[in-house]
Enzyme design. Sequence first.
Site, short mmCIF file in Angstrom:
data_model
loop_
_atom_site.label_atom_id
_atom_site.label_comp_id
_atom_site.label_asym_id
_atom_site.label_seq_id
_atom_site.Cartn_x
_atom_site.Cartn_y
_atom_site.Cartn_z
N ARG A 108 -0.07 4.38 -0.45
CA ARG A 108 -0.78 5.63 -0.21
C ARG A 108 -0.17 6.43 0.94
O ARG A 108 0.22 5.87 1.96
CB ARG A 108 -2.26 5.35 0.07
CG ARG A 108 -3.02 4.90 -1.16
CD ARG A 108 -4.43 4.52 -0.83
NE ARG A 108 -4.51 3.37 0.05
CZ ARG A 108 -5.64 2.85 0.50
NH1 ARG A 108 -6.80 3.41 0.16
NH2 ARG A 108 -5.63 1.79 1.28
N ASP A 161 0.87 -1.17 0.00
CA ASP A 161 0.00 0.00 0.00
C ASP A 161 0.91 1.22 0.00
O ASP A 161 1.58 1.50 0.99
CB ASP A 161 -0.92 0.00 1.23
CG ASP A 161 -2.00 1.07 1.16
OD1 ASP A 161 -1.82 2.06 0.44
OD2 ASP A 161 -3.03 0.90 1.85
#
Length: 206
Positions: free
Chosen positions: A134, A132
Amino acid sequence: MAEVRTRVSVPVRFADGYSTTAEVFTFTGLADGKEHLALGLGDWRAAAAAGRALVRPHSECLTGDVFGSERCDCGPQLREAVERIAGEGGLLLYLRQEGRGIGLYAKLDAYALQDAGLDTYAANVALGRGEDERDYTAAAQMLLALGVDRVRLLTNNPDKALQLDALGVDIVEQVPTGVHLSAANVRYLTSKRDHTRHTLELPLAG
């Protein structure tokens, strides 16, 4: 430092007929230089002044948000979030972080690997990317530029709360979203529950 660039009123209508009006903000000075948006919904200023603004950081998902893909729950979460936030007052942060930050084409490459048996996180890693990628720095900047530093966070993802808290946003409550389960996304949601501790009740997934 991030600042508000433009504010414009936009009528919003979903395919099921639900409609509302969003106060849409653009920004300058965001850390990643991307064109993220903040949508003020309902009486968001009063909610923010009371330290009770309901806020959802929603990562862009072209396949789910626009085309209605059932491989994820992004489209239904977006629809749910807009109505809930409009009802209580708050902000939807629409973040240009497709595919958990790896981009649209890479996300589709990851789908192909999932079809071959990998879960959503392992597929990203197999592409040489992070599970991930982000980063919510820009999300925190947007909130602070709007004078919002205390929020009720609408999410099932504990990482969003941890990142925003570290970036100076006080999370007074974490509010779970609904569970949008389908035959096509049950494996995906199960991976989110088991691998990254998303708060998901999945009675059909075991």
